[in-house]
Design an enzyme around this catalytic site. Structure first.
Site, mmCIF file in Angstrom:
data_model
loop_
_atom_site.group_PDB
_atom_site.id
_atom_site.type_symbol
_atom_site.label_atom_id
_atom_site.label_comp_id
_atom_site.label_asym_id
_atom_site.label_seq_id
_atom_site.Cartn_x
_atom_site.Cartn_y
_atom_site.Cartn_z
ATOM 1 N N LYS A 124 0.843 -1.346 -0.130
ATOM 2 C CA LYS A 124 0.013 -0.082 0.093
ATOM 3 C C LYS A 124 0.703 1.174 0.081
ATOM 4 O O LYS A 124 0.228 2.475 -0.471
ATOM 5 C CB LYS A 124 -0.818 0.163 1.475
ATOM 6 N N GLU A 209 0.226 -6.802 15.740
ATOM 7 C CA GLU A 209 1.623 -6.836 15.877
ATOM 8 C C GLU A 209 2.004 -6.318 17.349
ATOM 9 O O GLU A 209 1.188 -5.890 17.982
ATOM 10 C CB GLU A 209 2.008 -5.444 14.877
ATOM 11 N N LYS A 224 -6.764 1.735 3.368
ATOM 12 C CA LYS A 224 -7.538 1.170 2.523
ATOM 13 C C LYS A 224 -8.857 1.696 2.112
ATOM 14 O O LYS A 224 -9.111 1.637 0.465
ATOM 15 C CB LYS A 224 -8.183 -0.232 3.276
HETATM 16 N N1 LIG Z 1 0.913 -10.996 4.000
HETATM 17 C C1 LIG Z 1 -0.292 -10.719 3.998
HETATM 18 O O1 LIG Z 1 -1.308 -11.568 4.271
HETATM 19 C C2 LIG Z 1 -0.622 -9.480 3.015
HETATM 20 C C3 LIG Z 1 -2.018 -9.274 2.521
HETATM 21 C C4 LIG Z 1 -2.212 -8.023 1.856
HETATM 22 C C5 LIG Z 1 -1.153 -7.345 1.652
HETATM 23 N N2 LIG Z 1 0.071 -7.499 1.862
HETATM 24 C C6 LIG Z 1 1.228 -6.696 1.779
HETATM 25 O O2 LIG Z 1 1.981 -7.240 0.667
HETATM 26 C C7 LIG Z 1 3.260 -6.739 0.685
HETATM 27 C C8 LIG Z 1 4.276 -8.116 0.859
HETATM 28 O O3 LIG Z 1 3.661 -8.609 2.065
HETATM 29 P P1 LIG Z 1 4.585 -10.085 2.442
HETATM 30 O O4 LIG Z 1 3.755 -10.783 3.608
HETATM 31 O O5 LIG Z 1 4.897 -10.970 1.173
HETATM 32 O O6 LIG Z 1 5.931 -9.414 3.120
HETATM 33 P P2 LIG Z 1 7.140 -10.007 3.468
HETATM 34 O O7 LIG Z 1 7.037 -11.406 3.728
HETATM 35 O O8 LIG Z 1 7.926 -9.198 4.465
HETATM 36 O O9 LIG Z 1 7.834 -9.759 1.934
HETATM 37 C C9 LIG Z 1 8.525 -8.670 1.709
HETATM 38 C C10 LIG Z 1 9.790 -9.075 0.778
HETATM 39 O O10 LIG Z 1 10.262 -7.953 0.282
HETATM 40 C C11 LIG Z 1 11.649 -7.916 0.317
HETATM 41 N N3 LIG Z 1 12.268 -6.626 0.287
HETATM 42 C C12 LIG Z 1 12.626 -5.722 1.204
HETATM 43 N N4 LIG Z 1 12.967 -4.594 0.803
HETATM 44 C C13 LIG Z 1 13.520 -4.882 -0.469
HETATM 45 C C14 LIG Z 1 14.051 -4.001 -1.556
HETATM 46 N N5 LIG Z 1 14.478 -2.786 -1.364
HETATM 47 N N6 LIG Z 1 13.738 -4.336 -2.871
HETATM 48 C C15 LIG Z 1 13.440 -5.716 -3.075
HETATM 49 N N7 LIG Z 1 12.653 -6.504 -2.096
HETATM 50 C C16 LIG Z 1 12.951 -6.110 -0.882
HETATM 51 C C17 LIG Z 1 12.003 -8.695 1.645
HETATM 52 O O11 LIG Z 1 13.455 -9.085 1.736
HETATM 53 P P3 LIG Z 1 13.907 -10.245 2.759
HETATM 54 O O12 LIG Z 1 13.533 -11.573 2.412
HETATM 55 O O13 LIG Z 1 15.277 -10.039 2.566
HETATM 56 O O14 LIG Z 1 13.241 -9.521 4.162
HETATM 57 C C18 LIG Z 1 10.917 -9.787 1.593
HETATM 58 O O15 LIG Z 1 11.270 -10.959 0.982
HETATM 59 C C19 LIG Z 1 3.335 -6.109 1.898
HETATM 60 O O16 LIG Z 1 3.262 -4.419 1.582
HETATM 61 C C20 LIG Z 1 2.217 -6.181 2.791
HETATM 62 O O17 LIG Z 1 1.597 -5.152 3.386
HETATM 63 C C21 LIG Z 1 0.382 -8.602 2.879
#
Ligand SMILES: NC(=O)c1ccc[n+]([C@@H]2O[C@H](COP(=O)([O-])OP(=O)(O)OC[C@H]3O[C@@H](n4cnc5c(N)ncnc54)[C@H](OP(=O)(O)O)[C@@H]3O)[C@@H](O)[C@H]2O)c1
Length: 338
Positions: A124, A209, A224
């Site tokens: 977001k 959290e 949202k």
């Molecule tokens: N999880 C959910 O259920 C959910 C639902 C809706 C929306 N979202 C949103 O979707 C996004 C991803 O969620 P997620 O749960 O997959 O998060 P996550 O597990 O924290 O994954 C984020 C990834 O981005 C990588 N990253 C960090 N900085 C970066 C950079 N500069 N360039 C490229 N990659 C980078 C991280 O690397 P590392 O592996 O090295 O840490 C990690 O692998 C977030 O913004 C979250 O708010 C999540």
């Protein structure tokens, strides 16, 4: 139809997206005539790039995270690009959400648009901080931005308003858009416990959290709501337009009074359209037991559209985990080519 995907951020959501792309490959091709290929993934330390497409089966064996991309590259004797190449039909932005700078998603999204790519957001941050910039650039370049995953994961908050209600004028949108606060309020009202205890329960179960500020202050719901209202009413508002009151500002007296009236409280996000402007508010609101919103409990979320011609449409549920969000991203990609 062959389409190439680029992913930025290989965490939980991107991992689930890749799993669905692999498991449902034949289904997607047969049903949507789409042959989706993943050409590159940008992690924290560089970009994995394969001209003919990344081998998803091999990649998924390394799990999720930037380290998985690095392991895959090592096994295939590839070097990660440090100068990121923006190439393909669609960029999936799934890096962590930063609601102050919008980075790193903002830079990734702008570069993708400049390279002629549509962008699908799970994150977001970039949209909340820079909606006008991103949406104007996309429109000027004739490109699309979709972001279902960023506005309550699998709950089709946007699709209903964008597709199902095309023949009607929308008066207002109401939603419970944050699962954490809904869980806390449900605990408070069904188990008769106070806010602090309910928050502790949520934290112990991993629902809230350690720092729950974003959720309990109403800010996550407001973000949202802003993104939903901007897309549905074709606006470019910023977050200052949303009046926000969180559940952290509820007094014991408020709660006592609502309970005495046989009601419950829900954190409700509302956008009302007067034909010109949209007023937006997030606030804890008493609802009677006959209101559909009172039956949305625990971590569940919901959305209701009120229209002139089609009446009220209400939708609740949907997975709000990485798999639900990954599937919402895939839906956004498929919808680009329908
Ligand atoms: N999880 C959910 O259920 C959910 C639902 C809706 C929306 N979202 C949103 O979707 C996004 C991803 O969620 P997620 O749960 O997959 O998060 P996550 O597990 O924290 O994954 C984020 C990834 O981005 C990588 N990253 C960090 N900085 C970066 C950079 N500069 N360039 C490229 N990659 C980078 C991280 O690397 P590392 O592996 O090295 O840490 C990690 O692998 C977030 O913004 C979250 O708010 C999540």
């Amino acid at each position: 139809m062959e389409k190439f995907i680029m992913i930025c951020g290989y965490g939980g959501v991107a991992f689930e997206l890749c799993k669905i792309l692999l498991d449902n490959k034949n289904y997607i091709t047969e049903k949507y005539n789409l042959d989706l290929k993943l050409k590159s993934i940008v992690g924290r330390h560089g970009q994995l790039y394969e001209e003919k497409g990344i081998d998803l089966e091999a990649l998924l064996k390394f799990g999720k995270g930037s380290s998985a991309i690095e392991e895959y590259a090592k096994q295939k004797k590839l070097t990660l690009n440090t100068n990121i190449v923006f190439e393909g039909d669609v960029l999936v932005e799934s890096t962590p959400t930063d609601l102050e700078s919008g980075e790193p998603g903002l830079t990734y999204a702008l570069k993708a648009l400049d390279s002629g790519m549509n962008v699908v957001f799970a994150s977001k941050g970039a949209l909340v901080t820079n909606y006008k910039l991103i949406s104007t650039k996309a429109a000027n370049l004739g490109l699309k931005i979709n972001y279902s995953g960023a506005t309550a994961a699998a709950l089709p908050t946007l699709d209903i308003g964008e597709n199902s209600l095309s023949g009607a004028r929308i008066k207002s949108i109401r939603g419970i858009l944050n699962g954490t606060t809904n869980f806390i309020l449900t605990e408070m009202f069904t188990n008769d416990i106070n806010f602090e205890e309910a928050l502790k329960n949520a934290q112990e179960r991993g629902i809230a959290e350690k720092n729950p500020k974003l959720d309990i202050s109403g800010f996550d719901s407001a973000c949202k709501l802003l993104l939903i209202a901007n897309k549905i009413f074709n606006k470019q508002y910023d977050i200052s337009k949303v009046h926000i009151k969180g559940i952290d500002r509820l007094s014991d007296e408020d709660i006592h009074l609502v309970k005495a009236n046989g009601q419950t409280i829900k954190l409700i996000a509302t956008a009302e359209f007067d034909g010109k402007e949209v007023s937006m508010e997030v606030a804890p609101i008493p609802v009677s037991k006959t209101d559909m919103f009172s039956s949305v409990n625990g971590t569940n979320k919901c959305i209701a559209y009120n229209t002139f011609e089609m009446g009220q449409i209400f939708c609740a549920g949907g997975a709000s985990d990485p798999m639900g969000a990954g599937a919402a991203v895939l839906k956004d990609i498929i919808n680009l080519y329908k």
